[in-house]
Design a protein around this motif. Structure first.
Motif, PDB file in Angstrom:
ATOM      1  N   LEU A   1       0.832  -1.198   0.000  1.00  9.23           N
ATOM      2  CA  LEU A   1       0.000   0.000   0.000  1.00  9.23           C
ATOM      3  C   LEU A   1       0.870   1.253   0.000  1.00  9.23           C
ATOM      4  O   LEU A   1       1.927   1.287   0.639  1.00  9.23           O
ATOM      5  CB  LEU A   1      -0.894   0.031   1.246  1.00  9.23           C
ATOM      6  N   THR A   2       0.421   2.286  -0.702  1.00 11.52           N
ATOM      7  CA  THR A   2       1.148   3.550  -0.698  1.00 11.52           C
ATOM      8  C   THR A   2       0.193   4.708  -0.932  1.00 11.52           C
ATOM      9  O   THR A   2      -0.869   4.547  -1.534  1.00 11.52           O
ATOM     10  CB  THR A   2       2.266   3.555  -1.770  1.00 11.52           C
ATOM     11  N   ILE A   3       0.574   5.870  -0.433  1.00 14.33           N
ATOM     12  CA  ILE A   3      -0.162   7.109  -0.688  1.00 14.33           C
ATOM     13  C   ILE A   3       0.853   8.232  -0.830  1.00 14.33           C
ATOM     14  O   ILE A   3       1.917   8.192  -0.207  1.00 14.33           O
ATOM     15  CB  ILE A   3      -1.177   7.421   0.439  1.00 14.33           C
ATOM     16  N   TRP A   4       0.547   9.210  -1.671  1.00 12.57           N
ATOM     17  CA  TRP A   4       1.486  10.315  -1.877  1.00 12.57           C
ATOM     18  C   TRP A   4       0.725  11.544  -2.374  1.00 12.57           C
ATOM     19  O   TRP A   4      -0.408  11.460  -2.810  1.00 12.57           O
ATOM     20  CB  TRP A   4       2.577   9.923  -2.869  1.00 12.57           C
ATOM     21  N   GLY A   5       1.400  12.705  -2.276  1.00 12.25           N
ATOM     22  CA  GLY A   5       0.866  13.928  -2.843  1.00 12.25           C
ATOM     23  C   GLY A   5      -0.167  14.618  -1.975  1.00 12.25           C
ATOM     24  O   GLY A   5      -1.298  14.841  -2.404  1.00 12.25           O
ATOM     25  N   TYR A   6       0.228  15.039  -0.776  1.00 18.71           N
ATOM     26  CA  TYR A   6      -0.712  15.763   0.080  1.00 18.71           C
ATOM     27  C   TYR A   6      -0.852  17.228  -0.341  1.00 18.71           C
ATOM     28  O   TYR A   6      -1.693  17.944   0.194  1.00 18.71           O
ATOM     29  CB  TYR A   6      -0.285  15.684   1.542  1.00 18.71           C
ATOM     30  N   ASN A   7       0.002  17.691  -1.247  1.00 14.93           N
ATOM     31  CA  ASN A   7      -0.145  19.021  -1.839  1.00 14.93           C
ATOM     32  C   ASN A   7      -0.160  20.138  -0.789  1.00 14.93           C
ATOM     33  O   ASN A   7      -0.942  21.082  -0.868  1.00 14.93           O
ATOM     34  CB  ASN A   7      -1.419  19.078  -2.684  1.00 14.93           C
ATOM     35  N   GLY A   8       0.698  20.007   0.205  1.00 16.74           N
ATOM     36  CA  GLY A   8       0.847  21.065   1.197  1.00 16.74           C
ATOM     37  C   GLY A   8      -0.031  20.930   2.417  1.00 16.74           C
ATOM     38  O   GLY A   8      -0.062  21.834   3.253  1.00 16.74           O
ATOM     39  N   ARG A   9      -0.738  19.832   2.556  1.00 14.57           N
ATOM     40  CA  ARG A   9      -1.565  19.606   3.736  1.00 14.57           C
ATOM     41  C   ARG A   9      -1.168  18.267   4.371  1.00 14.57           C
ATOM     42  O   ARG A   9      -1.875  17.271   4.240  1.00 14.57           O
ATOM     43  CB  ARG A   9      -3.051  19.604   3.353  1.00 14.57           C
ATOM     44  N   GLY A  10      -0.036  18.249   5.058  1.00 11.78           N
ATOM     45  CA  GLY A  10       0.500  16.968   5.502  1.00 11.78           C
ATOM     46  C   GLY A  10       0.066  16.490   6.861  1.00 11.78           C
ATOM     47  O   GLY A  10      -0.060  15.283   7.091  1.00 11.78           O
ATOM     48  N   ILE A  11      -0.174  17.394   7.824  1.00 13.20           N
ATOM     49  CA  ILE A  11      -0.334  16.954   9.206  1.00 13.20           C
ATOM     50  C   ILE A  11      -1.628  16.185   9.410  1.00 13.20           C
ATOM     51  O   ILE A  11      -1.624  15.017   9.826  1.00 13.20           O
ATOM     52  CB  ILE A  11      -0.263  18.151  10.167  1.00 13.20           C
ATOM     53  N   ALA A  12      -2.761  16.836   9.152  1.00 12.21           N
ATOM     54  CA  ALA A  12      -4.039  16.164   9.388  1.00 12.21           C
ATOM     55  C   ALA A  12      -4.296  15.036   8.388  1.00 12.21           C
ATOM     56  O   ALA A  12      -4.633  13.917   8.792  1.00 12.21           O
ATOM     57  CB  ALA A  12      -5.183  17.185   9.375  1.00 12.21           C
ATOM     58  N   PRO A  13      -4.134  15.266   7.064  1.00  5.71           N
ATOM     59  CA  PRO A  13      -4.324  14.149   6.128  1.00  5.71           C
ATOM     60  C   PRO A  13      -3.355  12.999   6.372  1.00  5.71           C
ATOM     61  O   PRO A  13      -3.738  11.825   6.298  1.00  5.71           O
ATOM     62  CB  PRO A  13      -4.088  14.799   4.764  1.00  5.71           C
ATOM     63  N   GLY A  14      -2.089  13.311   6.670  1.00  2.44           N
ATOM     64  CA  GLY A  14      -1.122  12.250   6.913  1.00  2.44           C
ATOM     65  C   GLY A  14      -1.504  11.387   8.102  1.00  2.44           C
ATOM     66  O   GLY A  14      -1.427  10.159   8.055  1.00  2.44           O
ATOM     67  N   THR A  15      -1.931  12.029   9.178  1.00  2.02           N
ATOM     68  CA  THR A  15      -2.355  11.295  10.367  1.00  2.02           C
ATOM     69  C   THR A  15      -3.576  10.433  10.069  1.00  2.02           C
ATOM     70  O   THR A  15      -3.640   9.256  10.450  1.00  2.02           O
ATOM     71  CB  THR A  15      -2.676  12.272  11.507  1.00  2.02           C
ATOM     72  N   ALA A  16      -4.564  11.030   9.384  1.00  2.00           N
ATOM     73  CA  ALA A  16      -5.798  10.297   9.094  1.00  2.00           C
ATOM     74  C   ALA A  16      -5.560   9.142   8.131  1.00  2.00           C
ATOM     75  O   ALA A  16      -6.041   8.026   8.349  1.00  2.00           O
ATOM     76  CB  ALA A  16      -6.842  11.251   8.529  1.00  2.00           C
ATOM     77  N   PHE A  17      -4.795   9.381   7.063  1.00  2.00           N
ATOM     78  CA  PHE A  17      -4.549   8.318   6.098  1.00  2.00           C
ATOM     79  C   PHE A  17      -3.637   7.240   6.680  1.00  2.00           C
ATOM     80  O   PHE A  17      -3.703   6.080   6.267  1.00  2.00           O
ATOM     81  CB  PHE A  17      -3.976   8.877   4.795  1.00  2.00           C
ATOM     82  N   GLY A  18      -2.775   7.597   7.617  1.00  7.09           N
ATOM     83  CA  GLY A  18      -1.996   6.566   8.296  1.00  7.09           C
ATOM     84  C   GLY A  18      -2.898   5.582   9.013  1.00  7.09           C
ATOM     85  O   GLY A  18      -2.713   4.365   8.942  1.00  7.09           O
ATOM     86  N   ARG A  19      -3.900   6.105   9.697  1.00  5.06           N
ATOM     87  CA  ARG A  19      -4.871   5.244  10.371  1.00  5.06           C
ATOM     88  C   ARG A  19      -5.650   4.402   9.362  1.00  5.06           C
ATOM     89  O   ARG A  19      -5.893   3.200   9.580  1.00  5.06           O
ATOM     90  CB  ARG A  19      -5.840   6.105  11.188  1.00  5.06           C
ATOM     91  N   THR A  20      -6.031   5.014   8.249  1.00  6.72           N
ATOM     92  CA  THR A  20      -6.797   4.300   7.227  1.00  6.72           C
ATOM     93  C   THR A  20      -5.971   3.194   6.577  1.00  6.72           C
ATOM     94  O   THR A  20      -6.456   2.076   6.367  1.00  6.72           O
ATOM     95  CB  THR A  20      -7.303   5.284   6.157  1.00  6.72           C
ATOM     96  N   LEU A  21      -4.721   3.481   6.241  1.00 11.39           N
ATOM     97  CA  LEU A  21      -3.853   2.453   5.648  1.00 11.39           C
ATOM     98  C   LEU A  21      -3.654   1.296   6.618  1.00 11.39           C
ATOM     99  O   LEU A  21      -3.579   0.131   6.198  1.00 11.39           O
ATOM    100  CB  LEU A  21      -2.509   3.056   5.261  1.00 11.39           C
ATOM    101  N   ALA A  22      -3.558   1.611   7.899  1.00  9.12           N
ATOM    102  CA  ALA A  22      -3.437   0.544   8.900  1.00  9.12           C
ATOM    103  C   ALA A  22      -4.646  -0.379   8.852  1.00  9.12           C
ATOM    104  O   ALA A  22      -4.506  -1.612   8.866  1.00  9.12           O
ATOM    105  CB  ALA A  22      -3.283   1.152  10.286  1.00  9.12           C
ATOM    106  N   GLN A  23      -5.834   0.188   8.765  1.00  9.56           N
ATOM    107  CA  GLN A  23      -7.042  -0.629   8.736  1.00  9.56           C
ATOM    108  C   GLN A  23      -7.132  -1.452   7.461  1.00  9.56           C
ATOM    109  O   GLN A  23      -7.547  -2.615   7.476  1.00  9.56           O
ATOM    110  CB  GLN A  23      -8.283   0.259   8.887  1.00  9.56           C
ATOM    111  N   ILE A  24      -6.727  -0.850   6.342  1.00 11.18           N
ATOM    112  CA  ILE A  24      -6.744  -1.601   5.075  1.00 11.18           C
ATOM    113  C   ILE A  24      -5.740  -2.752   5.129  1.00 11.18           C
ATOM    114  O   ILE A  24      -6.002  -3.853   4.620  1.00 11.18           O
ATOM    115  CB  ILE A  24      -6.445  -0.670   3.891  1.00 11.18           C
ATOM    116  N   ALA A  25      -4.586  -2.517   5.742  1.00 14.14           N
ATOM    117  CA  ALA A  25      -3.601  -3.589   5.879  1.00 14.14           C
ATOM    118  C   ALA A  25      -4.131  -4.717   6.735  1.00 14.14           C
ATOM    119  O   ALA A  25      -3.791  -5.888   6.531  1.00 14.14           O
ATOM    120  CB  ALA A  25      -2.307  -3.028   6.476  1.00 14.14           C
TER     121      ALA A  25
END
Length: 424
Positions: free
Chosen positions: A359-383
């Motif tokens: 799994l991978t995600i990229w390109g937050y386009n300058g909004r890293g903190i909240a999206p990164g935290t949220a998508f980290g949780r989401t990727l964990a659940q998908i894994a």
């Protein structure tokens, strides 16, 4: 030009730095994570919290890339207005992403509270400001669009804006109480400590140099060790050490620099962001202002600090501070740093499973903190359960954007030339 040396304020004021050894043995786990920024650390935390055996490999140190060079604004949504998101990715997916990212700052502050993360956390909202009619129209439209999605934002008039910003340089501001600020590197190290507390194995100075897939498992090799994992989450963002088919493709680069002053006097702090809000403006080459807990004024804008035109950025910063906060006379900058923002062609993050159980995600386009935290949780659940439906974004391939180098050069050149203008 003299070689530029980064002096990052966040590195000098990180109270909870976690140092971990390099991987020096062969280990096995349920999920291996490549990348120790917001997304990777959040994924490690949420996986370990659910009882999974997790190994995270960071090529440098936790938060080394964009996470630790961030402005520290915990914003909701993307730079795009809500209906711009829908126009680019469709009604269903767009609406899901809007709701997902609207809730993302709460995920950050919930983790800060749950794990008592020491990171200068302030959930008092952020201020999107303007000094002209065009910007006011943009903010008014942005507020109306968010209202259509059930979000109420305050559009402040000139006097209300001056109370919160401490300056008459802006006549309108959009106050978003979903948002706030953190010391970003301290937040990253706080996530690392939380993940370690939950049982994750974390390693620094452990760049993945080789990847193999065999018998349904992945083997990741570093200089001194290896990890055999059932699944992999690769989240290196804009700091990919190696461009290969197992790491997300390169993107256009928008570099963002920050300069921090000496601590302001108590008199100056009475007039400069008196309630400790952060702000950014509506310009294409935007300006941001915030304070840290020492009372240093931090100004940021688009650009790098290591090329022949970059002296324009420092000179512009002094002019800008004088124009916006004249009480800060001839500021001395003690810290200067910049980071790379990965920009996709449609300004929307991209998520992919390019290979089975990768799994991978990229390109937050300058909004890293909240999206990164949220998508980290989401990727964990998908894994954990393999269900892509946890993501608001549809999974796609690793298609590389065209002309990324040309676009990156154009952005940097444009920012440098803009900062040369006397009234910029």
């Amino acid at each position: 030009m003299t070689h530029f040396v980064q002096k990052n304020l966040w590195e000098d004021t990180c109270p909870n730095r976690l140092e971990r050894p390099a991987l020096s043995q062969n280990v096995t786990c349920d999920v291996a994570i490549i990348g120790g920024g917001f997304t990777g650390l959040s994924a490690a935390l949420h996986l370990a919290k659910q009882g999974k055996k997790v190994t995270l490999l960071e090529a440098r140190t936790f938060g080394y890339g964009g996470s630790g060079r961030n402005v520290g604004l915990v914003n909701a949504g993307l730079w795009l207005k809500p209906y711009e998101i829908i126009d680019r990715i469709g009604q269903g997916q767009g609406t899901a992403l809007i709701k997902y990212l609207s809730d993302a700052p709460a995920t950050v502050y919930d983790l800060i509270n749950e794990y008592d993360i020491e990171c200068e956390s302030k959930k008092i909202g952020t201020l999107h400001c303007t000094a002209d009619d065009k910007g006011e129209k943009d903010l008014t439209e942005r507020r109306a669009q968010w209202a259509d999605f059930g979000v109420s934002l305050d559009l402040l008039n000139a006097s209300e804006t001056q109370v919160l910003t401490g300056t008459s340089a802006y006549h309108t501001a959009l106050h978003d109480m979903r948002a706030g600020t953190v010391q970003p590197l301290a937040y990253a190290h706080g996530l690392a400590r939380a993940a370690l507390q939950e049982g994750a194995d974390l390693y620094e100075q452990s760049e993945v140099t080789n990847v193999q897939s065999q018998n349904g498992k992945w083997t990741l090799r570093t200089d001194k060790g290896s990890v055999i994992a059932d699944k992999v989450i690769s989240v290196t963002g804009g700091y990919n050490a190696r461009q290969t088919d197992w790491i997300a493709p390169d993107t256009s680069s928008l570099y963002y620099f920050q300069l921090a002053t000496e601590p302001l006097t108590q008199e100056q702090l009475t007039y400069v962001l008196p309630q400790k809000h952060s702000l950014w403006d509506t310009k294409s080459v935007l300006t941001s202002f915030r304070l840290n807990d020492e009372g240093r004024l931090i100004i940021g804008s688009v650009g790098k600090l290591d090329h022949i035109l970059s002296c324009a950025h420092q000179r512009w910063a002094k002019r800008k501070i004088k124009a916006v906060y004249p009480i800060v006379k001839d500021p001395t900058f003690t810290h200067e740093w910049y980071g790379r923002i990965a920009m996709t062609s449609n300004n929307i993050p991209r998520i992919s499973e390019p290979n089975p159980n990768w799994l991978t995600i990229w390109g937050y386009n300058g909004r890293g903190i909240a999206p990164g935290t949220a998508f980290g949780r989401t990727l964990a659940q998908i894994a954990i359960d393999g269900d892509h439906g946890h993501s608001p974004l549809t999974f796609g391939g690793l298609k590389k954007d065209a002309f990324t180098g040309v676009q990156s050069l154009a952005i940097e050149t444009g920012a440098s030339l803009y900062h040369m203008l006397p009234n910029s």
